[in-house]
Enzyme design. Structure first.
Site, PDB file in Angstrom:
ATOM      1  N   HIS A   1       7.548  -3.269   5.664  1.00  0.00           N
ATOM      2  CA  HIS A   1       6.527  -2.809   4.716  1.00  0.00           C
ATOM      3  C   HIS A   1       6.622  -1.288   4.724  1.00  0.00           C
ATOM      4  O   HIS A   1       6.169  -0.639   5.665  1.00  0.00           O
ATOM      5  CB  HIS A   1       5.128  -3.281   5.138  1.00  0.00           C
ATOM      6  CG  HIS A   1       4.057  -2.859   4.166  1.00  0.00           C
ATOM      7  ND1 HIS A   1       3.385  -3.739   3.359  1.00  0.00           N
ATOM      8  CD2 HIS A   1       3.592  -1.634   3.840  1.00  0.00           C
ATOM      9  CE1 HIS A   1       2.542  -3.076   2.585  1.00  0.00           C
ATOM     10  NE2 HIS A   1       2.633  -1.788   2.858  1.00  0.00           N
TER      11      HIS A   1
ATOM     12  N   HIS B   1       3.304 -14.921   0.808  1.00  0.00           N
ATOM     13  CA  HIS B   1       2.156 -15.187   1.685  1.00  0.00           C
ATOM     14  C   HIS B   1       1.621 -16.570   1.370  1.00  0.00           C
ATOM     15  O   HIS B   1       1.192 -16.836   0.252  1.00  0.00           O
ATOM     16  CB  HIS B   1       1.048 -14.155   1.465  1.00  0.00           C
ATOM     17  CG  HIS B   1       1.481 -12.766   1.799  1.00  0.00           C
ATOM     18  ND1 HIS B   1       1.330 -12.223   3.061  1.00  0.00           N
ATOM     19  CD2 HIS B   1       2.105 -11.824   1.059  1.00  0.00           C
ATOM     20  CE1 HIS B   1       1.830 -10.996   3.058  1.00  0.00           C
ATOM     21  NE2 HIS B   1       2.313 -10.721   1.869  1.00  0.00           N
TER      22      HIS B   1
ATOM     23  N   ASP C   1       5.840 -11.476  -3.259  1.00  0.00           N
ATOM     24  CA  ASP C   1       4.652 -10.982  -2.562  1.00  0.00           C
ATOM     25  C   ASP C   1       3.392 -11.651  -3.106  1.00  0.00           C
ATOM     26  O   ASP C   1       2.318 -11.059  -3.096  1.00  0.00           O
ATOM     27  CB  ASP C   1       4.541  -9.449  -2.665  1.00  0.00           C
ATOM     28  CG  ASP C   1       3.645  -8.869  -1.572  1.00  0.00           C
ATOM     29  OD1 ASP C   1       3.246  -9.622  -0.658  1.00  0.00           O
ATOM     30  OD2 ASP C   1       3.329  -7.667  -1.642  1.00  0.00           O
TER      31      ASP C   1
ATOM     32  N   HIS D   1       9.176  -5.233  -1.249  1.00  0.00           N
ATOM     33  CA  HIS D   1       8.354  -4.798  -2.395  1.00  0.00           C
ATOM     34  C   HIS D   1       8.502  -3.296  -2.685  1.00  0.00           C
ATOM     35  O   HIS D   1       7.551  -2.537  -2.586  1.00  0.00           O
ATOM     36  CB  HIS D   1       6.880  -5.203  -2.222  1.00  0.00           C
ATOM     37  CG  HIS D   1       6.288  -5.013  -0.862  1.00  0.00           C
ATOM     38  ND1 HIS D   1       6.346  -3.824  -0.179  1.00  0.00           N
ATOM     39  CD2 HIS D   1       5.612  -5.871  -0.066  1.00  0.00           C
ATOM     40  CE1 HIS D   1       5.730  -3.967   0.969  1.00  0.00           C
ATOM     41  NE2 HIS D   1       5.289  -5.187   1.077  1.00  0.00           N
TER      42      HIS D   1
ATOM     43  N   LYS E   1       9.300  -8.896  10.892  1.00  0.00           N
ATOM     44  CA  LYS E   1       8.578  -8.066   9.934  1.00  0.00           C
ATOM     45  C   LYS E   1       7.909  -6.883  10.617  1.00  0.00           C
ATOM     46  O   LYS E   1       7.170  -7.050  11.585  1.00  0.00           O
ATOM     47  CB  LYS E   1       7.516  -8.926   9.232  1.00  0.00           C
ATOM     48  CG  LYS E   1       6.599  -8.155   8.289  1.00  0.00           C
ATOM     49  CD  LYS E   1       7.302  -7.772   7.003  1.00  0.00           C
ATOM     50  CE  LYS E   1       6.417  -6.888   6.134  1.00  0.00           C
ATOM     51  NZ  LYS E   1       6.028  -7.512   4.882  1.00  0.00           N
TER      52      LYS E   1
ATOM     53  N   HIS F   1       9.778 -13.012  -0.195  1.00  0.00           N
ATOM     54  CA  HIS F   1       8.574 -12.407   0.400  1.00  0.00           C
ATOM     55  C   HIS F   1       7.367 -13.158  -0.155  1.00  0.00           C
ATOM     56  O   HIS F   1       7.010 -13.012  -1.318  1.00  0.00           O
ATOM     57  CB  HIS F   1       8.471 -10.912   0.044  1.00  0.00           C
ATOM     58  CG  HIS F   1       7.263 -10.245   0.627  1.00  0.00           C
ATOM     59  ND1 HIS F   1       7.319  -9.033   1.269  1.00  0.00           N
ATOM     60  CD2 HIS F   1       5.959 -10.604   0.682  1.00  0.00           C
ATOM     61  CE1 HIS F   1       6.123  -8.679   1.683  1.00  0.00           C
ATOM     62  NE2 HIS F   1       5.275  -9.622   1.324  1.00  0.00           N
TER      63      HIS F   1
HETATM   64 ZN    ZN Z   1       3.256  -8.919   1.329  1.00  0.00          ZN
END
Ligand code: ZN
Length: 345
Positions: free
Chosen positions: A136, A15, A247, A174, A99, A13
């Site tokens: 999420h 970004h 994350d 997460h 996602k 995960h």
């Molecule tokens: Zn994230």
């Protein structure tokens, strides 16, 4: 000197953003990690396989010379997502997961899903072709306290969805609570969870005690200490249902240090050092490879990496930069608030 050689890790995960920020941060991941599941919450989001192919090319273009790194692409699920496009993305090998962001849950999630009924045709197709859904896991309804969002999501969204479509593989991303850990542990099949580096290290005091500290603010927000301990127990247990998803989420400092700061912690540069510290503290260095290098590939049906990295424990603390400079501006690096002796050789 203590050292530990493990298969090269992956980040399930991540970004990477785009443009100057992408070019500024990619090396901090590709230096240590062989692959990463790249989040699609750009502006505008990555919603089609064409978007994902373009984004993947931009990531590969931004890679420093000599780094080999495989971005694993995801699609941002919207109420307009076309099941045929998703299937084509999976079949061509481009798409590793889809996602689900509940609308409004985190950075750039305004295009997320409001009504799950509208995306059932996509989810049914994913179940059929074996494509995992990354979730999420937070509700965004205003009456739910922000610290309870994950537990309420499990009860009111995730569990009903899994009962409706038990064949769908779901990654609860997460995980931040003992509720999430318990829920994953209690499932017989088709559920796994990623855990970030920082949620193993900070609890909510880091954000709020002694002044507000925006660089520890992320979503899902860090919870109380008992939850952090549950996450540490899960991560260091060797249970194949838990694996690393950092994350790591860079924002430029002015976007964090202001009246309404963005959520996200930039932990890519020192993640492996922080994790070695955590696993050593838990007496579980022998489980680190499972968490960072083995459990994730097994879940996503990919082979583990053949190359290896070596972590060494130095005599003196390793110095990491407090900030990195990118073409988009400076980004503060996660400070675990303890000295780190582990270094990647
Ligand atoms: Zn994230």
């Amino acid at each position: 000197m203590q050292s530990l050689t493990i298969r090269r890790p992956d980040d399930w995960h991540l970004h990477l953003r785009d443009g100057a920020m992408l070019r500024g941060v990619i090396a901090d991941t590709s230096r240590h990690f062989a692959r990463a599941i790249v989040m699609p919450n750009l502006v505008p989001p990555v919603v089609t396989t064409v978007d994902a192919r373009d984004y993947r090319n931009r990531i590969l273009d931004a890679l420093p010379e000599g780094h080999s790194f495989e971005p694993l692409m995801t699609l941002y699920l919207t109420e307009e997502t076309n099941p045929d496009d998703v299937e084509e993305g999976k079949r061509s090998g481009l798409i590793t997961a889809v996602k689900l962001y509940p609308a409004g849950a985190t950075t750039n999630s305004a295009s997320g899903v409001r009504n799950l009924d509208k995306v059932m045709p996509v989810l049914e197709r994913m179940a059929k072709i074996g494509l995992p859904l990354c979730v999420h896991g937070e509700v965004t309804t205003p009456e739910v306290d922000i610290f309870d969002r994950e537990a309420v999501f499990i009860e009111t969204v995730l569990d009903p969805l899994r009962r409706r479509l038990p064949e769908l593989k779901v990654t609860m991303e997460h995980v931040t609570t003992s509720d999430g850990v318990d829920y994953i542990r209690s499932s017989a099949a088709n559920l796994a969870g990623s855990i970030t580096t920082h949620h193993l290290i900070i609890n909510r005091n880091a954000i709020l005690v002694g002044g507000i500290r925006p660089h520890y603010y992320c979503l899902p927000v860090a919870k109380r200490e008992s939850h952090r301990l549950a996450l540490r127990a899960a991560a260091t247990s060797g249970d194949p249902r838990f694996f690393l998803g950092t994350d790591s989420a860079p924002h430029v400092d002015p976007a964090k240090e202001c009246a309404c700061g963005c959520a996200g912690i930039y932990c890519a540069p020192n993640t492996m050092s922080c994790l070695a510290h955590v696993f050593e503290q838990e007496g579980a260095l022998d489980k680190l490879e499972a968490f960072v290098s083995l459990n994730g590939p097994a879940w996503y049906g990919l082979p583990p990496n053949e190359t290896r990295i070596t972590l060494v424990k130095r005599a003196a603390p390793v110095q990491f930069p407090k900030k990195i400079e990118t073409g988009a501006g400076s980004v503060t690096v996660f400070d675990p608030m303890f000295p780190i002796y582990w270094d990647v050789e």
